[in-house]
Design a protein around this motif. Structure first.
Motif, PDB file in Angstrom:
ATOM      1  N   THR A  76     -15.778   7.825   5.276  1.00  0.00           N
ATOM      2  CA  THR A  76     -15.043   8.193   6.493  1.00  0.00           C
ATOM      3  C   THR A  76     -15.979   8.942   7.449  1.00  0.00           C
ATOM      4  O   THR A  76     -16.688   9.855   7.028  1.00  0.00           O
ATOM      5  CB  THR A  76     -13.858   9.129   6.153  1.00  0.00           C
ATOM      6  OG1 THR A  76     -13.092   8.538   5.113  1.00  0.00           O
ATOM      7  CG2 THR A  76     -12.990   9.387   7.370  1.00  0.00           C
ATOM      8  N   HIS A 127      -7.442   5.915   8.496  1.00  0.00           N
ATOM      9  CA  HIS A 127      -8.120   4.816   7.806  1.00  0.00           C
ATOM     10  C   HIS A 127      -7.157   4.021   6.932  1.00  0.00           C
ATOM     11  O   HIS A 127      -7.300   2.818   6.784  1.00  0.00           O
ATOM     12  CB  HIS A 127      -9.342   5.310   7.017  1.00  0.00           C
ATOM     13  CG  HIS A 127      -9.065   6.395   6.026  1.00  0.00           C
ATOM     14  ND1 HIS A 127      -9.237   7.720   6.320  1.00  0.00           N
ATOM     15  CD2 HIS A 127      -8.612   6.351   4.758  1.00  0.00           C
ATOM     16  CE1 HIS A 127      -8.916   8.460   5.268  1.00  0.00           C
ATOM     17  NE2 HIS A 127      -8.524   7.647   4.302  1.00  0.00           N
ATOM     18  N   GLU A 128      -6.127   4.694   6.375  1.00  0.00           N
ATOM     19  CA  GLU A 128      -5.123   3.947   5.601  1.00  0.00           C
ATOM     20  C   GLU A 128      -4.303   3.031   6.518  1.00  0.00           C
ATOM     21  O   GLU A 128      -3.994   1.887   6.158  1.00  0.00           O
ATOM     22  CB  GLU A 128      -4.200   4.914   4.854  1.00  0.00           C
ATOM     23  CG  GLU A 128      -4.871   5.608   3.678  1.00  0.00           C
ATOM     24  CD  GLU A 128      -4.049   6.788   3.163  1.00  0.00           C
ATOM     25  OE1 GLU A 128      -3.447   6.654   2.086  1.00  0.00           O
ATOM     26  OE2 GLU A 128      -4.017   7.832   3.862  1.00  0.00           O
ATOM     27  N   ASP A 172      -5.603  -4.273   8.662  1.00  0.00           N
ATOM     28  CA  ASP A 172      -6.649  -5.248   8.334  1.00  0.00           C
ATOM     29  C   ASP A 172      -6.153  -6.269   7.316  1.00  0.00           C
ATOM     30  O   ASP A 172      -6.649  -7.396   7.259  1.00  0.00           O
ATOM     31  CB  ASP A 172      -7.899  -4.530   7.795  1.00  0.00           C
ATOM     32  CG  ASP A 172      -8.605  -3.722   8.876  1.00  0.00           C
ATOM     33  OD1 ASP A 172      -8.302  -3.944  10.074  1.00  0.00           O
ATOM     34  OD2 ASP A 172      -9.440  -2.853   8.540  1.00  0.00           O
ATOM     35  N   SER A 173      -5.179  -5.859   6.482  1.00  0.00           N
ATOM     36  CA  SER A 173      -4.691  -6.765   5.436  1.00  0.00           C
ATOM     37  C   SER A 173      -3.576  -7.690   5.944  1.00  0.00           C
ATOM     38  O   SER A 173      -3.165  -8.614   5.251  1.00  0.00           O
ATOM     39  CB  SER A 173      -4.180  -5.956   4.242  1.00  0.00           C
ATOM     40  OG  SER A 173      -2.903  -5.415   4.547  1.00  0.00           O
ATOM     41  N   MET A 202       0.848  -1.208   0.000  1.00  0.00           N
ATOM     42  CA  MET A 202       0.000   0.000   0.000  1.00  0.00           C
ATOM     43  C   MET A 202       0.877   1.249   0.000  1.00  0.00           C
ATOM     44  O   MET A 202       1.835   1.339   0.769  1.00  0.00           O
ATOM     45  CB  MET A 202      -0.908  -0.006   1.232  1.00  0.00           C
ATOM     46  CG  MET A 202      -1.919  -1.145   1.214  1.00  0.00           C
ATOM     47  SD  MET A 202      -2.946  -1.099   2.703  1.00  0.00           S
ATOM     48  CE  MET A 202      -4.016  -2.493   2.395  1.00  0.00           C
ATOM     49  N   GLN A 236      -5.355   1.733   9.270  1.00  0.00           N
ATOM     50  CA  GLN A 236      -6.233   0.633   9.677  1.00  0.00           C
ATOM     51  C   GLN A 236      -6.397  -0.378   8.540  1.00  0.00           C
ATOM     52  O   GLN A 236      -6.352  -1.596   8.769  1.00  0.00           O
ATOM     53  CB  GLN A 236      -7.605   1.178  10.110  1.00  0.00           C
ATOM     54  CG  GLN A 236      -8.497   0.150  10.803  1.00  0.00           C
ATOM     55  CD  GLN A 236      -7.828  -0.451  12.038  1.00  0.00           C
ATOM     56  OE1 GLN A 236      -7.399   0.273  12.938  1.00  0.00           O
ATOM     57  NE2 GLN A 236      -7.704  -1.781  12.092  1.00  0.00           N
ATOM     58  N   SER A 237      -6.545   0.108   7.282  1.00  0.00           N
ATOM     59  CA  SER A 237      -6.652  -0.805   6.135  1.00  0.00           C
ATOM     60  C   SER A 237      -5.413  -1.681   6.036  1.00  0.00           C
ATOM     61  O   SER A 237      -5.499  -2.876   5.766  1.00  0.00           O
ATOM     62  CB  SER A 237      -6.783  -0.029   4.824  1.00  0.00           C
ATOM     63  OG  SER A 237      -7.914   0.776   4.862  1.00  0.00           O
TER      64      SER A 237
END
Lengths: 719, 155
Positions: free
Chosen positions: B18, A290-291, A297-298, A270, A293-294
């Motif tokens: 978001t 959020h990036e 998550d991966s 990423m 967290q993504s």
């Protein structure tokens, strides 16, 4: 009026005799005038801090807290008359920024507005063990007073020299020194101009007694309050340095789980994402939360879990796994408990339990870490900036001088922010990323990976004579802690013992420590004994109590409550409790209403009388006392951490119930101002008698004795 | 996508799903709205959307884009505090003050829909706002004060 003392000579070399903290001091002092400009500075040495600890009123409890080392406080008067006080204590909502500024202004004889406090910054403020144990008021307040008094003397000496007169007749007031003989005066700002004068404080410098305070003792509003009502104040989670990345941590599925296998291929692909695996630590940093967290998550991770104790079995575990020998440090006794118990005409024995509870500060644990030239700067909401610094230095193999920890005024702590977890996580990610990283724990992380007020089991055996005299008292606390473990009642034969148990859940300080658990057990048991003696609970306590300060708060609380009260409706009940800890005294009365059909408990009225010596700020104190009463209500009635096999089952505000507006009763706090007694801290003690007062009121209403905290998470079973 | 916050328009680049709170705090730098739980349970993130108090941690930014948003930073006008802010200040209705932004925004929202709330109305309305320091009685006192001021000044 102030006199000059020759022995106040500047001692620039003095601290070379000391070890590590000396370098901190010399380094800081070199930078000191550079930072603040010229002026006059006075430093207090730690000897005073030790003295203040030793003379704290009330009997010594067992707990052993670290003491400040070397320099403990300092003060600077600038060329513009601005006064800056320095302390390593942190502002966490307890309002020390205001109270300490009042103290300095009062003693230095300057307007309150001209004083600002610099707090909890390891590069600027003196070493401090931590903001805990209600120690700020009893230790830092007198130190700052003595520093301010010495500074005032220096200013008087400077004026005397200027005028070529004796300093004895000069008066320091309103930020100036006046010569009554000639009427001339010089402002502090004028006297500080062009000077870089630093001096150490003599220990015996006299300070202004509380009866003569003019700025201390007043209800001065919170400093910088406007920044809080406008949202301008920046807590740690609000900091956004240039180039900031947001960090997230991969948490194991249960406590103690270890990483078996790990694949971060997808995360590493990423853009802009930094992934770190270091042992069992896995975290990601990215330009947005959020990036990050993504990316996490991966990550594919397999964990090895270990079986663990669950809440269903916790109390039997604690009772059965105590260390076999407690040792003298944990045991106090006098008289012969066994004989007294055996011969007592009336015996009452009982076991009490308290659940694990969470601090749940509204500002979660958070940190921003920034590396530059091999040095680490960390902003974090902690009660122990210097311990955080040392831990960071240790973990990242740095000298302490390469780590700076700064504590922005923090969104509360209640004893929950001693550790450096978020700081370490942010620093680890920032080192890998080469950019500043912010880590803000989620609420679920707060409820799971922080630490808890420990659970405990307390066993009490007791005996009374026919006339209600307490004759035997045997009190055993398993695991929960030793604060306020000793009974304040007069008992000829008594044994008090603390039994250590290995940790089940990560546990640590909580507002008042075990004082709530020990008071819950003791004051509930005193209520049981009062009924056995067929005496009113107030009368029974007074009969067995000699401590005049405790009698005074109990008297004040019950007077204000109108004790003894007649019941006017079904389900109504009244209860009281009292105690002292950390030099302050509390008496609490509760009125409850228990709904017969549903068993729901409502606290209708809560009254407290509180005494902590001379009051520094009555409004701030009232805020603390009322706040502690409301917080205490949560632990009393419904707060409990539920856990099973290494997992927290209620890590959300939806499932971990905290006091809300509807739970708040009518509250009154009576503050007793004892100007003849040195001020003690007030952040903790007002919480500790709330639970037993409510429990005793529930018994009064229902005839049901509840021996566990929380008392009624799902109401009282009345049928 | 654009947001109108405190009378000013901002372009938004964060993904449309978001939560508004993170856009306000991290992208727009309006950090007065606080993250307390991210679950709509504590009220620290409360903002006004089209005048109504909402938990910004629970609302996707795309759903907030159509209406004007007011945050704690937008209450002060020309150096004058909103009467609710002033009332919180006067009552000292905070300790650590981390809940204060949300308490004030909820209270402003309450007084917009109910200019003279009873004690029970206030308690009911603020039930979703957590103060862990226990300043609830002062918050209620502050709202009563604000009601008085706003009635006197016809605001």
């Amino acid at each position: 009026m102030s006199g000059h003392r020759e022995k106040f000579a500047v001692e620039p070399e003095r601290y070379e005799f000391h070890a590590a903290p000396m370098h901190q001091f010399e380094l800081a002092r070199r930078d000191f005038f550079k930072l603040l400009g010229a002026g006059i500075a006075v430093f207090a040495i730690a000897k005073d801090a030790l003295a203040a600890q030793e003379t704290a009123p009330g009997p010594k409890s067992f707990h052993n807290e670290e003491l400040p080392k070397d320099i403990s406080a300092w003060l600077h008067v600038g060329e513009d008359g601005t006064v800056t006080g320095f302390t390593g204590k942190a502002e966490i909502g307890q309002n020390i920024r205001t109270a300490l500024a009042q103290t300095v202004a009062d003693e230095l004889r300057v307007p309150f507005e001209s004083v600002r406090m610099v707090t909890a910054d390891t590069a600027l403020t003196p070493f401090d063990a931590g903001t805990f144990g209600s120690r700020t008021t009893p230790t830092i307040t007198p130190q700052l007073r003595r520093v301010a008094a010495a500074t005032r003397d220096l200013l008087v000496a400077a004026a005397a020299k200027e005028w070529n007169v004796a300093p004895e007749g000069l008066i320091a007031a309103d930020a100036k020194v006046t010569d009554p003989a000639s009427g001339r005066s010089l402002r502090y700002a004028q006297l500080a101009r062009g000077k870089t004068l630093a001096q150490n404080l003599p220990a015996e410098d006299p300070i202004t007694p509380a009866t003569q305070w003019t700025i201390a003792g007043k209800a001065i509003p919170k400093v910088d309050a406007r920044a809080f009502v406008t949202g301008r104040h920046q807590y740690t989670p609000d900091l956004r340095p240039d180039g900031l990345l947001y960090g997230k941590i991969l948490r194991p599925p249960s406590f103690g789980a270890t990483l078996l296998s790990y694949d971060d291929t997808a995360a590493k692909a990423m853009p802009g994402v930094v992934v770190v695996r270091d042992g069992d630590f896995v975290g990601a940093a990215a330009p947005s939360a959020h990036e990050a967290q993504s990316a996490l998550d991966s990550v594919r991770a397999q964990w090895k879990e270990v079986p663990q104790i669950s809440d269903k079995e916790i109390f039997s575990y604690l009772k059965n796994n105590a260390a076999p020998n407690t040792g003298d440090r944990f045991r106090k006794q006098k008289g012969s408990v066994e004989e007294a118990l055996a011969s007592a005409p009336h015996r009452e024995d009982a076991t009490y339990t308290v659940a694990y509870i969470a601090h749940a500060p509204l500002e979660p644990r958070a940190a921003v870490a920034q590396w530059a030239d091999g040095k680490l700067n960390v902003w974090t909401g902690t009660q122990r900036p210097f311990a955080n610094r040392d831990e960071l230095a240790d973990i990242f193999h740095l000298p302490e001088s390469s780590v700076r920890v700064i504590v922005p005024d923090t969104g509360s702590a209640y004893g929950g922010k001693h550790t450096s977890d978020a700081a370490i996580e942010a620093a680890r990610l920032a080192r890998a990323a080469g950019r500043p990283v912010k880590v803000v724990w989620t609420r679920e992380e707060e409820f799971t990976w922080a630490y808890f007020r420990p659970a405990g089991v307390i066993e009490v055996k007791s005996g009374i004579a026919n006339d209600g005299t307490l004759t035997a008292w045997d009190f055993h606390n398993y695991h929960s802690g030793m604060s306020a473990i000793e009974t304040p009642y007069v008992v000829a034969n008594q044994r008090t013992e603390y039994h250590q148990v290995p940790l089940v859940l990560r546990s640590g300080s909580y507002r008042g420590l075990a004082a709530t658990a020990n008071h819950f057990a003791r004051e509930t048991h005193m209520d049981v004994l009062a009924r056995t003696a067929q005496m009113d609970p107030l009368e029974f306590r007074m009969k067995n109590l000699s401590d005049p300060r405790l009698r005074a708060v109990l008297g004040a609380a019950t007077k204000s409550f109108g004790w003894p009260r007649k019941k006017t409706q079904a389900g109504q009940g009244f209860g009281l409790a009292c105690g002292y800890e950390k030099g302050s005294y509390v008496g609490t009365c509760a009125e409850v209403a228990v709904d017969k059909a549903s068993g729901a408990v409502r606290v209708v009225h809560l009254i407290e009388a509180f005494e902590c010596g001379a009051i520094v700020n009555p409004d701030g104190l009232r805020n603390q006392v009322v706040g502690a009463m409301i917080q205490g209500l949560g632990g009393a009635l419904f707060e409990a951490i539920e856990f099973e096999n290494g997992r927290i089952k209620n890590p959300h505000f939806a499932t971990y119930r905290v006091p809300r507006f509807r739970d708040v009763p009518e509250i009154e706090a009576t503050l007793l101002d004892r100007k003849d007694i040195p001020s003690a801290g007030a952040g903790e003690t007002p919480i500790m008698a709330v639970a037993p007062a409510i429990g005793n009121a529930i018994f009064d209403a229902t005839n049901i004795r509840i021996n566990s905290l929380p008392l009624a998470p799902n109401g009282v079973r009345t049928s | 996508m654009e947001l109108e916050v405190n009378g000013k328009r901002y372009p938004v680049h964060y993904p449309p799903d978001t939560p508004l709170l993170y856009v306000l705090r991290d992208e727009l730098g309006l950090t007065g709205s606080k993250y307390g739980c991210g679950e709509g349970q504590c009220g620290a993130c409360t903002v006004l959307i089209g005048g109504a108090p909402r938990r910004s941690c629970q609302i996707p930014v795309s759903a907030a884009a159509a209406k004007p948003i007011t945050t704690i930073e937008g209450l002060e006008k020309d150096g004058h505090l909103h009467p609710v802010q002033q009332a919180f200040l006067d009552a000292g209705a905070f300790q650590c003050a981390f809940c204060t932004s949300g308490m004030i925004m909820s209270s402003v929202g309450l007084l917009q829909s109910n200019p003279s709330p009873s004690q029970a109305d206030i308690v009911q309305f603020l039930q979703g706002n957590i103060c862990r320091c226990g300043t609830h009685p002062r918050v209620i006192e502050a709202i009563h004060h604000a009601v008085k001021t706003m009635q006197e000044h016809g605001r």
